[in-house]
Design a protein around this motif. Structure first.
Motif, PDB file in Angstrom:
ATOM      1  N   SER A  14       0.844  -1.214   0.000  1.00 11.07           N
ATOM      2  CA  SER A  14       0.000   0.000   0.000  1.00 11.07           C
ATOM      3  C   SER A  14       0.874   1.258   0.000  1.00 11.07           C
ATOM      4  O   SER A  14       0.550   2.247  -0.650  1.00 11.07           O
ATOM      5  N   ASN A  15       1.999   1.205   0.701  1.00 10.01           N
ATOM      6  CA  ASN A  15       2.923   2.350   0.661  1.00 10.01           C
ATOM      7  C   ASN A  15       3.520   2.519  -0.728  1.00 10.01           C
ATOM      8  O   ASN A  15       3.725   3.641  -1.192  1.00 10.01           O
ATOM      9  N   PHE A  16       3.768   1.393  -1.413  1.00 14.44           N
ATOM     10  CA  PHE A  16       4.334   1.474  -2.768  1.00 14.44           C
ATOM     11  C   PHE A  16       3.325   2.106  -3.734  1.00 14.44           C
ATOM     12  O   PHE A  16       3.675   2.951  -4.552  1.00 14.44           O
ATOM     13  N   ILE A  17       2.065   1.700  -3.623  1.00 10.61           N
ATOM     14  CA  ILE A  17       1.044   2.284  -4.515  1.00 10.61           C
ATOM     15  C   ILE A  17       0.932   3.790  -4.263  1.00 10.61           C
ATOM     16  O   ILE A  17       0.895   4.586  -5.202  1.00 10.61           O
ATOM     17  N   ARG A  18       0.912   4.176  -3.002  1.00 11.32           N
ATOM     18  CA  ARG A  18       0.842   5.609  -2.655  1.00 11.32           C
ATOM     19  C   ARG A  18       2.030   6.351  -3.273  1.00 11.32           C
ATOM     20  O   ARG A  18       1.888   7.425  -3.855  1.00 11.32           O
ATOM     21  N   TYR A  19       3.219   5.736  -3.181  1.00  8.00           N
ATOM     22  CA  TYR A  19       4.445   6.357  -3.712  1.00  8.00           C
ATOM     23  C   TYR A  19       4.358   6.490  -5.238  1.00  8.00           C
ATOM     24  O   TYR A  19       4.714   7.519  -5.815  1.00  8.00           O
ATOM     25  N   LEU A  20       3.855   5.446  -5.876  1.00  5.51           N
ATOM     26  CA  LEU A  20       3.720   5.437  -7.343  1.00  5.51           C
ATOM     27  C   LEU A  20       2.743   6.523  -7.798  1.00  5.51           C
ATOM     28  O   LEU A  20       3.022   7.276  -8.731  1.00  5.51           O
ATOM     29  N   ASN A  42      -8.454  -0.201   4.790  1.00  7.73           N
ATOM     30  CA  ASN A  42      -8.185   1.110   5.405  1.00  7.73           C
ATOM     31  C   ASN A  42      -6.811   1.647   5.015  1.00  7.73           C
ATOM     32  O   ASN A  42      -6.547   2.841   5.132  1.00  7.73           O
ATOM     33  N   ASN A  43      -5.924   0.736   4.568  1.00 11.89           N
ATOM     34  CA  ASN A  43      -4.594   1.185   4.126  1.00 11.89           C
ATOM     35  C   ASN A  43      -4.676   1.954   2.807  1.00 11.89           C
ATOM     36  O   ASN A  43      -3.717   2.598   2.397  1.00 11.89           O
ATOM     37  N   LEU A  44      -5.818   1.819   2.117  1.00  6.36           N
ATOM     38  CA  LEU A  44      -5.954   2.390   0.769  1.00  6.36           C
ATOM     39  C   LEU A  44      -6.892   3.585   0.747  1.00  6.36           C
ATOM     40  O   LEU A  44      -7.170   4.132  -0.317  1.00  6.36           O
ATOM     41  N   SER A  45      -7.403   3.980   1.917  1.00  7.08           N
ATOM     42  CA  SER A  45      -8.536   4.925   1.919  1.00  7.08           C
ATOM     43  C   SER A  45      -8.200   6.262   1.254  1.00  7.08           C
ATOM     44  O   SER A  45      -9.052   6.864   0.622  1.00  7.08           O
ATOM     45  N   ASP A  46      -6.933   6.710   1.352  1.00  5.70           N
ATOM     46  CA  ASP A  46      -6.601   8.018   0.760  1.00  5.70           C
ATOM     47  C   ASP A  46      -6.473   7.979  -0.759  1.00  5.70           C
ATOM     48  O   ASP A  46      -6.419   9.028  -1.402  1.00  5.70           O
ATOM     49  N   PHE A  47      -6.400   6.775  -1.375  1.00  8.80           N
ATOM     50  CA  PHE A  47      -6.308   6.740  -2.845  1.00  8.80           C
ATOM     51  C   PHE A  47      -7.268   5.732  -3.485  1.00  8.80           C
ATOM     52  O   PHE A  47      -7.215   5.497  -4.686  1.00  8.80           O
ATOM     53  N   PHE A  48      -8.152   5.140  -2.656  1.00 11.04           N
ATOM     54  CA  PHE A  48      -8.995   4.050  -3.187  1.00 11.04           C
ATOM     55  C   PHE A  48      -9.770   4.478  -4.432  1.00 11.04           C
ATOM     56  O   PHE A  48      -9.920   3.722  -5.389  1.00 11.04           O
ATOM     57  N   THR A  49     -10.274   5.713  -4.412  1.00 11.70           N
ATOM     58  CA  THR A  49     -11.119   6.153  -5.525  1.00 11.70           C
ATOM     59  C   THR A  49     -10.337   6.908  -6.616  1.00 11.70           C
ATOM     60  O   THR A  49     -10.939   7.418  -7.563  1.00 11.70           O
TER      61      THR A  49
END
Ligand SMILES: NC(=O)c1ccc[n+]([C@@H]2O[C@H](COP(=O)([O-])OP(=O)(O)OC[C@H]3O[C@@H](n4cnc5c(N)ncnc54)[C@H](O)[C@@H]3O)[C@@H](O)[C@H]2O)c1
Length: 334
Positions: A14-20, A42-49
């Motif tokens: 999830s940190n890698f996806i956020r970084y990407l 919940n680890n994805l909530s800031d970028f899920f959409t």
């Protein structure tokens, strides 16, 4: 860049996806995760959409489904795994299933779909305990526990796909990560959250085991670099260089939180516990990577994140976790 990220609802994934998403504006991400106890939406909530991110709940062991899902994508970065050494001593089958069979299933699907790149995310644990010296990318594998053995097997299988079928495989072996969104079963978040609740910090044995602690963001930057510029058929180590004893880390956490050292508690060591890991990361440094976070700065940022997100970790420490904790640390509450 069109990347399939497997295990993207876990800590590093999830940190890698956020970084990407932050650093590669034109990326497209397919996030495949089974959502085991370690996977967490919940680890994805800031970028899920975010329209560049698409989530599918699926098991990497289901090869024909994997083939359907990844067809048309460019690369796979495989984070999906059972990852907790302590659990691998209790339930080794689960580790063999996901960490070996699951990797086989992804490799086979990737080969059939003609993917351009396959990054297998591995670990320093495959080398086993090093009394002295430093493991290089060419060092012999000597895993000590079922988790490490299953990761080592997957690395070898991945390279067999490179040699036999020409699949563009690279393997990333990093040292212990820490940072936001790490499950509280793992050492640093366990110590932080126990200290926040004035509970004991269970230290295995004498607490003098040595690990090279790597801030997760530094690892994500390295993984992206390998994805973009790494050579196929190669292993890359990601390590900050300096090693620290577990007891020193526990003391640093207590100091950051203003808690007393009387919270430290020695518990029976786990069988086969590796004393020391040490990776050289010269190859990554030649590629231009350096850790940007010092241990002190990264640990302070991590402690702050857990202080500010009690709802996130509080939920994970309830229910089945308490039973696991009692078995593992012999009756201590949490
Ligand atoms: N965290 C570390 O310190 C560290 C260090 C070195 C290497 N690694 C490696 O990095 C990777 C990620 O580690 P992590 O700490 O983020 O792990 P994690 O346990 O936090 O996350 C693992 C993720 O994989 C998912 N998953 C498990 N089985 C699956 C399956 N069969 N199909 C699909 N998804 C499945 C889980 O739901 C979870 O989201 C692992 O491969 C691990 O070996 C981690």
């Amino acid at each position: 860049m069109k990347v399939v990220v497997t295990g993207g609802a876990g800590f590093v994934g999830s940190n890698f996806i956020r970084y990407l998403l932050r650093n590669v504006p034109d990326c497209r991400i397919l996030n495949i995760d089974k959502l085991t106890y370690a996977g967490n939406l919940n680890n994805l909530s800031d970028f899920f959409t975010d329209s560049r991110h698409h989530f599918v709940r699926e098991d990497i062991c289901r090869q024909s489904t994997m083939e359907k899902l990844i067809r048309g994508w460019e690369a796979v970065v495989n984070f999906a795994a059972e990852t907790h050494v302590d659990r691998s001593l209790m339930e080794p089958e689960k580790f063999l299933r996901t960490d070996v069979w699951g990797v086989f299933s992804l490799l086979e699907a990737s080969r059939r779909c003609g993917l351009k790149k396959f990054l297998q995310i591995s670990t320093d644990e495959v080398y086993g305990s090093l009394i002295r010296g430093t493991a290089r990318e060419s060092s012999c594998l000597s895993p000590s526990n079922p988790y490490a053995a299953s990761k080592a097997a997957a690395d070898l299988l991945a390279f067999s796909y490179y040699k036999t079928y020409g699949l563009a495989v690279s393997v990333v072996r990093s040292t212990n990560n820490f940072g936001p969104f790490q499950h509280p079963e793992k050492m640093i978040p366990l110590f932080i959250t126990n200290a926040l609740e004035n509970e004991k910090l269970p230290l295995y044995g004498d607490g003098r085991q040595v690990r090279q602690w790597l801030f997760v963001e530094d690892n994500c930057r390295a993984i992206l670099m390998i994805l973009q510029r790494g050579q196929t058929g190669q292993v890359y180590h990601v390590s900050p260089g300096v090693g620290h004893r577990n007891i020193s880390i526990a003391r640093m956490i207590l100091r950051l939180l203003g808690k007393p050292e009387s919270l430290l508690q020695s518990v029976k060591d786990r069988p086969g516990h590796d004393r020391r890991y040490c990776l050289s990361s010269e190859k990554m440094r030649k590629l231009g990577w350096r850790p940007e976070w010092s241990l002190e700065k990264a640990l302070a940022a991590t402690v702050k994140w857990y202080q500010e997100n009690p709802g996130w970790w509080g939920a994970l420490k309830k229910g089945a976790f308490q039973e696991y904790y009692r078995k593992q640390y012999g009756g201590q509450t949490c």
